[in-house]
Write an enzyme that holds these catalytic residues in place. Structure first.
Site: not given
Length: 524
Positions: A71, A121, A309
Site C-alpha cells: 500500500c 497511508h 496494487h
C-alpha cells in the site's frame, strides 16, 4: 444503502464555461483491486458498470503495474513519480519525507485546488504532502509500529501482517470499520463536489477519492453479496506447493497459509466478498461521476480510476499482495474525459506515470512547474489522447515484509523478469503464459534473454547498498517508535479540522443570505 448498478441515464450536463485547457481531475482509487477481477477488464462474473461506462468512452490501459506491491510504497511512488528506493518508501511504516514534492504540490503550482478524501497511508507528521485539505482521517496508523525487521524476517508483526483470519471471517456483515470508512470517504467526496460547484473560486480542482475496498477483511454488506450466486464464484488454480518460488513460500509462511491454512469454502467466501466489495467500490465511482454530471462538471473533468496494487486471491496458494505476479502487481488504469480517446493501450506502464501524465494534462503544452527531480515514469497523455506510445516497459521494486533482500521486476514487451539476490531468477512470457507457471530463466532457449535481464538489474540497482539503507531505516524507526510509545502519546494520525461554529446557520449569520449562497444550482 442504495445499490446502484448502472450509471445515470440522464443527459450529460454542459460544463459551466471554465477554460477547457485545464480540466478538473477526479482521481478515484480502490485498494487491493486487481484488474483481472473486474468486469471492465472482462471478468465474466464481476459487475463494475461504472468502470465499464468509463471504458466505453475513455482509454483502458491493459498492462499497468504498481511501483511496489504494497500500500504505502506504491502510493508514495505514485505521488512522487519516483521509485521506492529513491524516496525511502520501503514499507507500510516508512515515512514519506516532507521535502519530497508530490503530484499535489506540482498541481497546486499549476493552479489547481487539491483535495484528498480517504486513504493515502501517509506515515509521519506531514499528513498533507501538498494537498490543500484532507476531508477524512486515514484508516491506518501514521506511526512506525508496522516496521519490519529484516534481521528477523521470520518474525510476524501481529498488528500489521495479514493472516488467515481474513478467510475464516469472510462473509457478510451490516457494518465493519472498512464499510464505515468508505461511507465517510464517499460522502465527503460527494459533498466536496457540491461545495466546489457552489464556490465562486473558479480554479480547476484535483480531487482524490481513495477507498479501502475491496481490501481484506473480505466482508460485504448483504445487498452487494447478493449480487452474486455463491455457487458461481470461481476458484483459483492452485500450484503444487513444492513448485512454488521461494518468495511465495515466504509469503505463505508470513500470512500463515502454510500453518493455519484455509478451506475451499473459506476461499469461495473470500472471493465472493471480494467481488461484492468490488461492486461496492464501483457504485461509489458511479455516484461521484453522477455528481459531476449533476453539477455541470462532467464535460470538463478527466476521471481516472486505479488501485495501489492487486490481490492474489488464492492463486499459488497465496493471498493479498507483496509479490510481482500479475494478480498482485497489476492495477486497473482507466481514463475518461475531455481530450481522452476511446480505446485500449496494450503497452506496459505503471503508477510511476500519473505524475508526468497529469502535468501534461494540466499544463496543455505549457512548461511544467520545475520538478525537484526528473520523474522516473513517462507521460501517458499521448496514448490516452489517441497517439502511439513507443515505450512498452516498466519496473517495480519491493523492500518490505516477508523479504530480507531487495526484489526487482522488469516488464518489457511480453516478458517479465524478477530478481532477488537470494532467490533463483524468474522469467515469464506473460502473453503465452498468463498464469506465470513456466519459469523460462533456466530454459536454454531463453538463456540470452535471461542473462540480458540479469545484467540490466545489476546496472539499474545496487542491491547490497539498498539493503543497507533498508536495514538502517528499520533500526532508526524502531528506536523512534519505542520512544513514542513511552510516556505521553503525541499522535501523527490526521484529525480533519471542523469549524462547527461556522457551519449551517449560526447567530452571526443572516439565514436569508446563507440559504441562497449554499444552494446548488443557484436561483436565477
Amino acid at each position: 444503502m442504495k445499490v446502484v448498478l448502472n450509471p445515470s441515464g440522464r443527459e450529460r450536463s454542459k460544463s459551466l464555461g471554465r477554460d477547457m485547457s485545464q480540466p478538473n481531475i477526479l482521481f478515484v482509487m480502490a485498494d487491493q483491486l486487481a484488474p483481472h477481477f473486474t468486469g471492465a477488464y472482462e471478468h465474466p462474473l464481476v459487475r463494475t458498470p461504472a468502470m465499464d461506462a468509463l471504458v466505453e468512452r475513455g482509454t483502458r490501459f491493459d498492462t499497468a503495474y504498481c511501483p511496489s506491491p504494497l500500500c504505502a510504497p506504491s502510493r508514495f511512488s505514485m505521488l512522487t513519480g519516483r521509485p521506492v528506493s529513491a524516496v525511502g518508501a520501503w514499507d507500510n511504516a516508512a515515512e514519506l519525507p516532507a521535502s519530497v514534492p508530490t503530484l499535489a504540490h506540482y498541481l497546486r503550482l499549476a493552479g489547481y485546488r487539491t483535495t484528498l478524501s480517504g486513504k493515502m497511508h501517509f506515515v509521519g507528521p506531514d499528513q498533507l504532502h501538498g494537498f490543500d485539505e484532507r476531508l477524512t482521517t486515514d484508516i491506518y496508523p501514521a506511526d512506525f509500529a508496522w516496521t519490519p525487521d529484516w534481521n528477523a524476517p521470520g518474525n510476524r508483526i501481529d498488528k500489521g501482517y495479514h493472516n488467515m483470519d481474513s478467510l475464516s471471517e469472510a462473509g457478510q456483515a451490516l457494518a465493519t470499520y472498512q464499510i464505515d470508512y468508505d461511507e465517510e470517504v464517499g460522502f465527503a467526496a460527494v459533498r466536496h463536489l457540491y461545495d466546489l460547484a457552489r464556490d465562486s473560486d473558479n480554479r480547476p480542482f484535483f480531487l482524490v477519492a481513495s477507498f479501502i475496498h475491496p481490501h481484506d477483511p473480505y466482508v460485504a454488506r448483504p445487498e452487494w453479496w447478493n449480487l452474486y450466486d455463491h455457487d458461481d464464484i470461481d476458484l483459483p488454480d492452485v500450484s503444487p506447493i513444492d513448485s512454488l518460488d521461494p518468495h511465495t513460500q515466504r509469503i505463505r509462511g508470513g500470512i500463515e497459509a502454510d500453518t493455519v491454512g484455509y478451506t475451499e469454502a473459506q476461499c469461495r467466501n473470500a472471493r465472493h466478498a471480494y467481488y461484492a466489495n468490488t461492486s461496492y467500490f464501483d457504485s461509489w465511482l458511479g455516484t461521484l461521476v453522477d455528481t459531476l454530471d449533476e453539477t455541470g462538471r462532467l464535460d470538463n473533468t478527466v476521471v481516472i480510476v486505479t488501485s495501489d496494487h492487486g490481490d492474489m486471491l488464492g492463486d499459488r496458494g497465496a493471498w493479498f499482495k507483496m509479490s510481482f505476479f500479475e494478480r498482485s502487481a497489476r492495477v486497473p488504469l482507466i481514463m475518461a474525459g475531455p481530450g481522452v480517446a476511446n480505446g485500449t493501450v496494450p503497452n506496459a506502464c505503471s503508477l510511476l506515470d500519473p505524475l508526468p501524465t497529469l502535468l501534461d494534462m494540466a499544463t496543455d503544452g505549457k512548461p511544467w512547474p520545475e520538478p525537484a527531480a526528473p520523474p522516473a515514469g513517462r507521460s501517458l497523455w499521448e496514448s490516452a489522447t489517441g497517439g502511439m506510445d513507443p515505450i512498452d516497459e516498466t519496473t517495480a521494486e519491493y523492500m518490505a515484509e516477508m523479504a530480507a533482500d531487495p526484489m526487482f521486476m522488469i516488464r518489457r514487451g511480453r516478458h517479465k523478469y524478477i530478481h532477488c539476490d537470494t532467490d533463483p531468477p524468474l522469467l515469464y512470457d506473460v502473453e503465452a503464459d498468463p498464469l506465470e507457471r513456466d519459469n523460462l530463466a533456466k530454459d536454454p532457449g531463453h538463456a540470452e534473454l535471461a542473462s540480458g535481464f540479469a545484467a540490466e538489474v545489476a546496472r539499474r540497482w545496487d542491491s547490497s547498498a539498498i539493503r543497507d539503507q533498508v536495514l538502517a531505516s528499520q533500526r532508526a524507526r524502531r528506536v523512534v517508535q519505542a520512544a513514542l510509545e513511552t510516556g505521553d502519546l503525541h499522535s501523527w494520525d490526521y484529525t480533519p479540522p471542523r469549524d462547527a461554529a461556522n457551519q449551517y446557520i449560526r447567530n452571526h449569520m443572516d439565514w436569508a443570505e446563507a440559504g441562497p449562497r449554499t444552494r446548488s444550482p443557484p436561483l436565477d
